[in-house]
Design a protein around this motif. Structure first.
Motif, short mmCIF file in Angstrom:
data_model
loop_
_atom_site.label_atom_id
_atom_site.label_comp_id
_atom_site.label_asym_id
_atom_site.label_seq_id
_atom_site.Cartn_x
_atom_site.Cartn_y
_atom_site.Cartn_z
N ASN A 1 0.83 -1.20 0.00
CA ASN A 1 0.00 0.00 0.00
C ASN A 1 0.86 1.25 0.00
OD1 ASN A 1 -2.70 1.17 0.13
ND2 ASN A 1 -2.17 1.80 2.21
N ALA A 2 1.95 1.23 0.76
CA ALA A 2 2.86 2.37 0.80
C ALA A 2 3.61 2.53 -0.52
CB ALA A 2 3.85 2.21 1.95
N ILE A 3 4.09 1.42 -1.09
CA ILE A 3 4.84 1.47 -2.34
C ILE A 3 3.97 2.00 -3.49
CG2 ILE A 3 5.95 0.00 -4.10
CD1 ILE A 3 6.94 -1.74 -1.73
N ARG A 4 2.69 1.72 -3.43
CA ARG A 4 1.77 2.19 -4.47
C ARG A 4 1.39 3.65 -4.29
NH1 ARG A 4 -2.05 -3.27 -5.08
NH2 ARG A 4 -0.73 -4.27 -6.67
N GLY A 5 1.94 4.31 -3.26
CA GLY A 5 1.72 5.75 -3.10
C GLY A 5 0.47 6.14 -2.38
N HIS A 6 -0.13 5.23 -1.61
CA HIS A 6 -1.38 5.52 -0.92
C HIS A 6 -1.18 6.03 0.50
CE1 HIS A 6 -3.19 2.28 -3.78
NE2 HIS A 6 -3.03 3.45 -4.39
N VAL A 7 0.08 6.23 0.90
CA VAL A 7 0.39 6.64 2.28
C VAL A 7 1.27 7.88 2.23
CG1 VAL A 7 1.41 5.96 4.47
CG2 VAL A 7 0.27 4.24 3.06
N ALA A 8 0.96 8.88 3.05
CA ALA A 8 1.80 10.08 3.14
C ALA A 8 2.93 9.83 4.14
CB ALA A 8 0.96 11.27 3.58
N PRO A 9 4.14 10.34 3.84
CA PRO A 9 5.27 10.08 4.75
C PRO A 9 5.25 11.00 5.97
CG PRO A 9 5.98 11.45 2.93
CD PRO A 9 4.53 11.11 2.65
N THR A 10 5.95 10.58 7.02
CA THR A 10 6.17 11.41 8.20
C THR A 10 7.67 11.42 8.48
OG1 THR A 10 5.85 9.49 9.67
CG2 THR A 10 3.93 10.87 9.21
N GLY A 11 8.16 12.55 9.01
CA GLY A 11 9.57 12.64 9.35
C GLY A 11 10.49 12.78 8.17
N LEU A 12 9.95 13.19 7.01
CA LEU A 12 10.76 13.42 5.80
C LEU A 12 10.45 14.81 5.26
CD1 LEU A 12 10.54 10.04 3.83
CD2 LEU A 12 12.46 10.89 5.19
N PRO A 13 11.34 15.37 4.42
CA PRO A 13 11.05 16.69 3.84
C PRO A 13 9.72 16.70 3.09
CG PRO A 13 13.34 16.06 3.45
CD PRO A 13 12.66 14.87 4.03
N SER A 14 9.05 17.83 3.13
CA SER A 14 7.77 17.97 2.46
C SER A 14 7.92 17.70 0.96
CB SER A 14 7.22 19.38 2.68
OG SER A 14 6.01 19.57 1.97
#
Length: 424
Positions: free
Chosen positions: A69-82
């Protein structure tokens, strides 16, 4: 009757036989009871262990699903540059796969998955679940990151995702999968590429881009501003003359206006008609597996917020959309609809843009005309490329601009597929 006196002295050796018999029988019953108790205890333990292992298995499965799900781009990151986006290269790079506070040397998607929930910083514990998991993502073709370090443009073709699931009583299950993108990769040759006929000296393309200055065509990259691609690409000298004549009739075409593209520079699936037919068949099969196959189509093909892969086996009347659109028949765009991505009109090889209204196309368009099937009596005959058609008529403004970002999004619309899953 004669009575005989029993000699008690002769039976003195039989004393205690009943006691011994009772003890033997009691021992036997005790052994049976002990066996029953032991078996019951073992069954209960086995049942508990089996439940714990099943929960660990569910944890490992959940890890694979969460990673996909994350690899397919369905999750927003945290703790990384905007603005950091997931991708195959990002997923295997610990500096981008993990949040900044994560000092692990392994790419484990800690910027994209909720590690630390439940008090364990090395695992993800879903709310309400009796299991947890952790994942590791790697490139099986570059396990040490050598290629990635040497080439800033290197992108893995596939990913290996390993998931460890943890259940009660120390139970652990491990599973892994290979994730691979659907195979569709090419570098555009022009904003609008017209694949000419096999005999360009006889069969020339039909090419009308309109006679209004409100129609604007450019191969300059709308995403980066880079100058590089021609607005119109053709594959033979006759079609080049047709294109050069078309750009003098009023529409605004930004330099580089036209160019003849060598056949060897085209995508492999446009270098000969048999390859084009194979490509269409392959993409049709992919579309069926994704539920994006249509015999004919009318309406929106995806959206900017959710670009889609759309395969139309017949004619398509497009109202707009975004993503990758493959049309096996003719493409009709009434009222100049907006579309962002890649449009491939292959087979029918005809595009007609009619009517007023304002509509922009950002990305790239390819047009090629060829037969996909024919009567058995024609099997010995050649069935190469024929002359393609592009017609624009009606009022209204319209921009057709090359856009590398939307080309990439169109490629990504095919998504990823899971090749193999196993427990190890």
């Amino acid at each position: 009757m004669e009575c005989r006196k029993v000699n008690v002295e002769n039976r003195r050796g039989e004393k205690g036989a009943a006691l011994v018999t009772s003890i033997l029988i009691s021992t036997l019953l005790l052994a049976v009871a002990g066996t029953v108790i032991l078996t019951s205890g073992m069954s209960a333990t086995t049942s508990i262990d089996a439940t714990a292992e099943l929960q660990a298995y569910y944890g490992a499965e959940s890890g694979l699903e969460a990673a996909l799900n994350a690899i397919r781009g369905h999750v927003a990151p945290t703790g990384l540059p905007s603005g950091t986006k997931i991708g195959f290269r990002t997923a295997v790079d610990p500096n981008k796969s993990n949040r900044n506070s994560d000092h692990s040397t392994q790419a484990r998607l800690s910027a994209w998955l909720d590690y630390g929930n439940g008090g364990n910083g090395d695992r993800v514990t879903p709310a309400g679940a009796n299991f947890s998991y952790s994942v590791v993502v790697s490139d099986p073709d570059d396990p040490n990151g050598t290629k990635r370090a040497a080439d800033a443009t290197y992108v893995p073709n596939r990913l290996q995702v390993q998931s460890a699931g943890y259940g009660p009583r120390g139970s652990i299950k491990r599973m892994e999968m290979i994730v691979q993108k659907n195979s569709f990769d090419f570098e555009p040759n022009a904003m609008l590429m017209m694949r000419g006929s096999e005999d360009g000296s006889v069969a020339q393309m039909t090419f009308d881009i309109g006679d209004s200055a409100a129609k604007f065509y450019t191969g300059h990259d709308n995403a980066t501003g880079a100058v590089g691609l021609p607005a119109f690409g053709v594959t033979n000298g006759t079609d080049l003359s047709v294109a050069n004549a078309a750009i003098t009739k009023g529409s605004t075409v930004e330099d580089v206006e036209t160019a003849q593209v060598a056949l060897g520079s085209l995508p492999s699936w446009l270098q000969d008609a048999n390859s084009a037919r194979t490509f269409l068949n392959d993409m049709q099969a992919v579309a069926r597996s994704m539920g994006r196959y249509y015999p004919t189509f009318s309406g929106m093909a995806g959206s900017e917020a959710d670009p889609k892969f759309t395969f139309v086996n017949g004619n398509c009347t497009l109202d707009g959309g975004a993503g990758l659109l493959i049309v096996g028949g003719d493409l009709i765009m009434n009222g100049n609809p907006d579309f962002k991505g890649v449009v491939l009109v292959l087979g029918g090889g005809s595009i007609n843009r009619n009517g007023g209204g304002n509509g922009n196309i950002y990305g790239t368009i390819y047009v090629a005309k060829f037969a996909r099937s024919w009567p058995a009596s024609e099997n010995a005959q050649p069935h190469g490329f024929q002359a393609p058609i592009f017609n624009t008529s009606g009022g209204g403004t319209a921009d057709l601009r090359y856009d590398s970002e939307w080309v990439q999004k169109a490629k990504d619309a095919l998504g990823t597929i899971v090749r193999d899953v196993r427990e190890y």
